[in-house]
Design an enzyme around this catalytic site. Structure first.
Site, PDB file in Angstrom:
ATOM      1  N   ASP A 147       0.821  -1.211   0.000  1.00 41.67           N
ATOM      2  CA  ASP A 147       0.000   0.000   0.000  1.00 41.67           C
ATOM      3  C   ASP A 147       0.853   1.259   0.000  1.00 41.67           C
ATOM      4  OD1 ASP A 147      -2.508   1.266  -0.009  1.00 41.67           O
ATOM      5  OD2 ASP A 147      -3.298  -0.076   1.526  1.00 41.67           O
ATOM      6  N   TRP A 192      -2.408   3.379  -5.841  1.00 43.28           N
ATOM      7  CA  TRP A 192      -3.631   4.129  -6.144  1.00 43.28           C
ATOM      8  C   TRP A 192      -3.607   4.848  -7.488  1.00 43.28           C
ATOM      9  CZ3 TRP A 192      -2.495   7.204  -1.170  1.00 43.28           C
ATOM     10  CH2 TRP A 192      -2.487   6.347  -0.062  1.00 43.28           C
ATOM     11  N   ASP A 214      -9.525   3.917  -3.396  1.00 38.34           N
ATOM     12  CA  ASP A 214     -10.405   2.824  -2.997  1.00 38.34           C
ATOM     13  C   ASP A 214     -11.792   2.899  -3.643  1.00 38.34           C
ATOM     14  OD1 ASP A 214      -8.317   2.183  -1.377  1.00 38.34           O
ATOM     15  OD2 ASP A 214      -9.411   2.344   0.502  1.00 38.34           O
TER      16      ASP A 214
END
Length: 544
Positions: A147, A192, A214
């Site tokens: 992440d 992302w 997300d």
């Protein structure tokens, strides 16, 4: 073990050929969408067992990933990450053994920043990459979701703009370190999609790479992420897949029709299929589980060619799209997507995907339609995506041909705040500069657009849009840019342009059908829609 090289450029080259690469998009289950950053040993056991008991494992759902929240606040005396024994009393090795005992794969989670997502107490892997990679291997991990939280600061969880958060360097470093351990560990980058070049640097060093922030538990999130995945068809290939995020099928966020749409769109674009709902018939409906279990849709996602579908046509005001992608066995998958809340009848000619005739199968209906040719008409329910697989294809070879003239900033006159803008570093070469149409009343007018006959023409518009809406997408934000097109003073028609990848070379040009042309010279006006900014325009061609 292999020597780890730390130079950013050499890192990429050193791992590109050696990292474990899956032949098809990974499939599995992840704890985050339903349980947040609160996984437990019981939760992981129950859902791993559920994959087997419900037959989902047999369909390919094999990675079982414990997302954020699994670890203790302190590393041990050798700086190794530790499992929170209150949540996971048996520890990580035992969890991996349990998952492997079911014939599944053990997915792990960490991040490239100071802390893991969801907490300023739980350490991530920044500065401990070598130790953590070896620890993951010692635990017999099969994959690592990596992440991007707290990348630039220990106090800012999500930073979408800083040089640190947008840089590939930390993700490249973990790729190289994973390559140096004595275990195949699939690498799932979760950066992302910040920055404009993830489609360049991430595919060579990872199995999957997230292209958006997300997913949100609402229909509007399906629209946002679909528009963001459009340019990545250029980088999607065997072993490297654009991650549209975990599935929200079964989370009571969508209608059943919308769940089918969502699942289909992810499959069309070769996204990993990670279940976010509990694998329990008590918590997830049988209808939703049936969506997740549809073998024919899964086969589209898992097709051996790994060809992402492309947005072939968009009819913004009518609220529907045509998507098409190449499948193995000389087949084509066709997706007719109704974004409208209500049902509608849509018509199109198969020639838009260069097909004269074919045999068609309706995937969700699980029935063969038979021979199809020419104009097709479909009655689509609200938010339905009709999914067809075409075989025995005869090409039409009747695609419209360019008039041979390219219309760029040099051919335009500007009104309002519209202007010609330097592309910078020659990114629009050899087409010249780009056109900015930033606000209401801004226009770019082309007064001598020549065609040979009257009627509807196809415009191929090269554009730039990188409004990825990372900050606003949690609410009602969108990442499309709207522009109107009017011909010869006719009614202006609106078009929603998806993300282009940051550079017009990365984008698939937008093909739109525009009426009102006369034989000879025509006036074409591009304008901002209401108060929103239009995409930057490099130029367009006309096809007839």
């Amino acid at each position: 073990m292999k020597t780890v090289i730390v130079s950013a450029l050499l890192l990429r080259a050193s791992v590109e050929a050696a990292l474990y690469k899956s032949k098809t998009p990974p499939m599995g289950w992840n704890s985050y969408n339903y349980y947040g950053c609160n996984p437990t040993e019981d939760i992981m056991h129950t859902n791993a067992q559920g994959l087997v008991d419900l037959g989902l494992a047999d369909l390919g759902y094999e990675y079982v990933t414990t997302d954020c929240g699994w670890m203790a606040e302190e590393r041990d005396s050798e700086d190794r990450l530790q499992w929170n024994t209150d949540l996971f009393p048996s520890g990580g090795v035992a969890l991996g053994d349990f998952i492997h005992g079911l014939g599944l794969k053990f997915g792990l989670y960490s991040g490239a920043g100071y802390y893991q997502c969801g907490s300023t107490d739980l350490p991530a892997s920044l500065g401990y990459e070598e130790i953590d990679a070896q620890t993951f291997a010692n635990w017999s991990g099969d994959s690592l979701k990596y992440d991007n939280c707290y990348a630039s600061s220990p106090t800012i969880e999500a930073d979408y703009t800083s040089a640190v958060s947008t840089s590939p360097a930390r993700h490249e470093k973990m790729a190289a370190v994973l390559d140096g351990v004595d275990r195949d560990i699939a690498y799932f980058i979760c950066q992302w999609g910040v920055g404009e070049d993830i489609g360049d640097w991430a595919p060579p060093i990872s199995n999957v790479y997230r292209i958006s922030n997300d997913i949100y538990n609402a229909w509007r999130s399906i629209w946002r992420i679909t528009n963001q995945v459009v340019p990545y068809y250029r980088s999607t290939t065997v072993g490297a897949y654009p991650d549209m995020d975990m599935l929200i099928v079964g989370l009571n966020a969508l209608s059943l029709q919308e769940e089918k749409f969502h699942f289909s769109m992810w499959a069309l674009n070769k996204s990993p299929l990670n279940i976010g709902a509990p694998t329990s018939t008590k918590l997830t409906s049988a209808a939703s589980l049936a969506v997740l279990s549809n073998k024919e849709v899964i086969a589209i996602d898992q097709d051996s060619l790994a060809k992402q579908a492309r947005l072939v046509r968009r009819y913004t005001e009518e609220e529907w799209d045509i998507w098409a992608g190449e499948l193995s066995g000389s087949r084509t998958v066709l997706g007719i997507a109704n974004w409208k809340n209500d049902s509608q009848t849509v018509e199109f000619d198969l020639s838009v995907v260069n097909i004269s005739s074919a045999n068609a199968r309706d995937v969700w209906a699980a029935e063969d339609i038979g021979a199809v040719s020419g104009v097709q008409s479909f009655e689509l329910a609200g938010h339905e995506l009709r999914l067809l697989v075409l075989s025995d294809i005869i090409e039409s070879n009747a695609l419209p041909k360019s008039t041979g003239k390219y219309y760029s900033a040099a051919n335009a006159t500007f009104g309002g705040s519209a202007q010609e803008v330097d592309c910078g570093a020659g990114t629009c070469a050899p087409k010249g500069n780009k056109i900015s149409i930033p606000s209401e009343g801004a226009t770019a007018t082309f007064n001598s657009v020549a065609v040979g006959s009257a009627g509807t023409k196809l415009l191929g518009i090269d554009f730039i849009n990188y409004d990825v809406a990372l900050d606003t997408a949690w609410g009602w934000g969108t990442n499309t840019r709207n522009m109107t097109v009017a011909v010869n003073g006719g009614t202006a028609k609106r078009w929603a342009f998806p993300i282009s990848g940051g550079d017009w070379y990365e984008s698939d040009r937008m093909l739109i059908e525009v009426d009102g042309f006369v034989a000879g010279a025509n006036q074409v006006v591009l304008a901002a829609y209401e108060a929103s900014s239009a995409p930057d325009i490099v130029g367009f061609e006309v096809f007839e």
